[in-house]
Design an enzyme around this catalytic site. Structure first.
Site, PDB file in Angstrom:
ATOM      1  N   ASN A  41       8.095  -5.595  -0.998  1.00  0.00           N
ATOM      2  CA  ASN A  41       8.007  -4.444  -0.093  1.00  0.00           C
ATOM      3  C   ASN A  41       6.553  -4.384   0.371  1.00  0.00           C
ATOM      4  OD1 ASN A  41       7.808  -2.076   1.294  1.00  0.00           O
ATOM      5  ND2 ASN A  41       9.039  -0.872  -0.146  1.00  0.00           N
TER       6      ASN A  41
ATOM      7  N   ARG B 297       5.218  11.005  -2.444  1.00  0.00           N
ATOM      8  CA  ARG B 297       4.963  10.655  -1.044  1.00  0.00           C
ATOM      9  C   ARG B 297       6.233  10.840  -0.220  1.00  0.00           C
ATOM     10  NH1 ARG B 297       4.590   4.526   1.285  1.00  0.00           N
ATOM     11  NH2 ARG B 297       3.941   5.047   3.407  1.00  0.00           N
TER      12      ARG B 297
ATOM     13  N   ALA C 172       3.144  -0.810   4.919  1.00  0.00           N
ATOM     14  CA  ALA C 172       2.739  -0.864   6.333  1.00  0.00           C
ATOM     15  C   ALA C 172       2.252  -2.247   6.766  1.00  0.00           C
ATOM     16  CB  ALA C 172       1.656   0.186   6.592  1.00  0.00           C
TER      17      ALA C 172
ATOM     18  N   GLU D 197      12.797  -9.311   1.449  1.00  0.00           N
ATOM     19  CA  GLU D 197      12.006  -8.173   1.920  1.00  0.00           C
ATOM     20  C   GLU D 197      12.828  -6.900   1.712  1.00  0.00           C
ATOM     21  OE1 GLU D 197      11.419  -8.499   6.103  1.00  0.00           O
ATOM     22  OE2 GLU D 197      10.228  -6.656   6.280  1.00  0.00           O
TER      23      GLU D 197
ATOM     24  N   PRO E  45       0.794  -1.226   0.000  1.00  0.00           N
ATOM     25  CA  PRO E  45       0.000   0.000   0.000  1.00  0.00           C
ATOM     26  C   PRO E  45       0.828   1.277   0.000  1.00  0.00           C
ATOM     27  CG  PRO E  45      -0.091  -1.073   2.144  1.00  0.00           C
ATOM     28  CD  PRO E  45       0.573  -2.041   1.203  1.00  0.00           C
ATOM     29  N   ASN E  46       0.348   2.216  -0.766  1.00  0.00           N
ATOM     30  CA  ASN E  46       0.893   3.586  -0.866  1.00  0.00           C
ATOM     31  C   ASN E  46       2.184   3.678  -1.673  1.00  0.00           C
ATOM     32  OD1 ASN E  46      -1.204   4.785   0.797  1.00  0.00           O
ATOM     33  ND2 ASN E  46      -0.246   3.688   2.493  1.00  0.00           N
TER      34      ASN E  46
ATOM     35  N   ASP F 228       1.863 -15.369   6.338  1.00  0.00           N
ATOM     36  CA  ASP F 228       1.534 -16.760   6.031  1.00  0.00           C
ATOM     37  C   ASP F 228       1.586 -17.003   4.525  1.00  0.00           C
ATOM     38  OD1 ASP F 228       1.220 -17.390   8.673  1.00  0.00           O
ATOM     39  OD2 ASP F 228      -0.969 -17.433   8.644  1.00  0.00           O
TER      40      ASP F 228
ATOM     41  N   TYR G 147      11.294   8.676   1.328  1.00  0.00           N
ATOM     42  CA  TYR G 147      11.262   7.588   0.338  1.00  0.00           C
ATOM     43  C   TYR G 147      11.992   7.917  -0.955  1.00  0.00           C
ATOM     44  CZ  TYR G 147       7.779   5.718   3.532  1.00  0.00           C
ATOM     45  OH  TYR G 147       7.155   5.219   4.646  1.00  0.00           O
TER      46      TYR G 147
ATOM     47  N   ARG H 215      13.054   4.824  12.443  1.00  0.00           N
ATOM     48  CA  ARG H 215      11.818   5.615  12.365  1.00  0.00           C
ATOM     49  C   ARG H 215      10.922   5.323  13.584  1.00  0.00           C
ATOM     50  NH1 ARG H 215       9.217   5.012   6.722  1.00  0.00           N
ATOM     51  NH2 ARG H 215       8.115   6.867   7.454  1.00  0.00           N
TER      52      ARG H 215
ATOM     53  N   HIS I 101      12.768  -2.551   2.072  1.00  0.00           N
ATOM     54  CA  HIS I 101      12.170  -1.275   2.477  1.00  0.00           C
ATOM     55  C   HIS I 101      13.066  -0.147   1.995  1.00  0.00           C
ATOM     56  CE1 HIS I 101       9.255  -3.342   4.922  1.00  0.00           C
ATOM     57  NE2 HIS I 101      10.248  -4.115   5.347  1.00  0.00           N
TER      58      HIS I 101
END
Ligand code: DQA
Length: 136
Positions: free
Chosen positions: A69, A17, A72, A92, A9-10, A82, A22, A101, A94
């Site tokens: 990624n 943003r 949130a 993963e 999301p986002n 899962d 970012y 943060r 980010h």
């Protein structure tokens, strides 16, 4: 090599943003960067958790490695964890250094099932994740 690059999301709003957090690379530019490293990278973004879970099931069924990624969802979605645990391999990523943060960003429920977690390197983290999967 086929690699799914899945963004939560986002992340479709990259570029505008919080660029101080970012970076100024847009989502479209990020997708291009991924395809430069791996021409067969299939880069996707969704704000819908069910859609993301479906993509992870697709990775599991097709045996496709994943750069993930989770946005949130990272911090609380056991459903995503899962689903991600079914994929053959997950790295993963980010963009930001989550450990530096807010407190709620210090927990990742995804990291325990990931082969590696890359944080704080901006789009460079995606390049590194793709190269690592190519070398795997
Ligand atoms: C993020 C970090 C998350 O905490 C945040 O919710 C995001 C982006 C990152 O790439 O730094 O949406 O995953």
């Amino acid at each position: 090599m086929k690699i799914l690059v899945l963004n939560g999301p986002n992340l479709g709003r990259l570029g505008t943003r919080q660029p101080e957090v970012y970076g100024s690379t847009t989502y479209a530019e990020l997708a291009d960067i991924c395809r430069q490293v791996e021409p067969e990278a299939d880069v996707r973004q969704t704000d819908d958790e069910a859609t993301m879970i479906g993509w992870l099931h697709e990775a599991a069924d097709s045996g496709t490695p994943v750069v993930l990624n989770p946005g949130a969802w990272t911090h609380y979605s056991y459903a995503l964890r899962d689903a991600a645990s079914l994929a053959p391999v997950v790295i993963e990523v980010h963009l930001s250094q989550t450990a530096a943060r807010e407190e709620f960003r210090h927990t990742s429920v995804i990291s325990p099932i990931a082969k590696a977690t890359i944080t704080g390197l901006g789009v460079e983290g995606y390049r590194a994740a793709l190269r690592a999967l190519q070398a795997d």
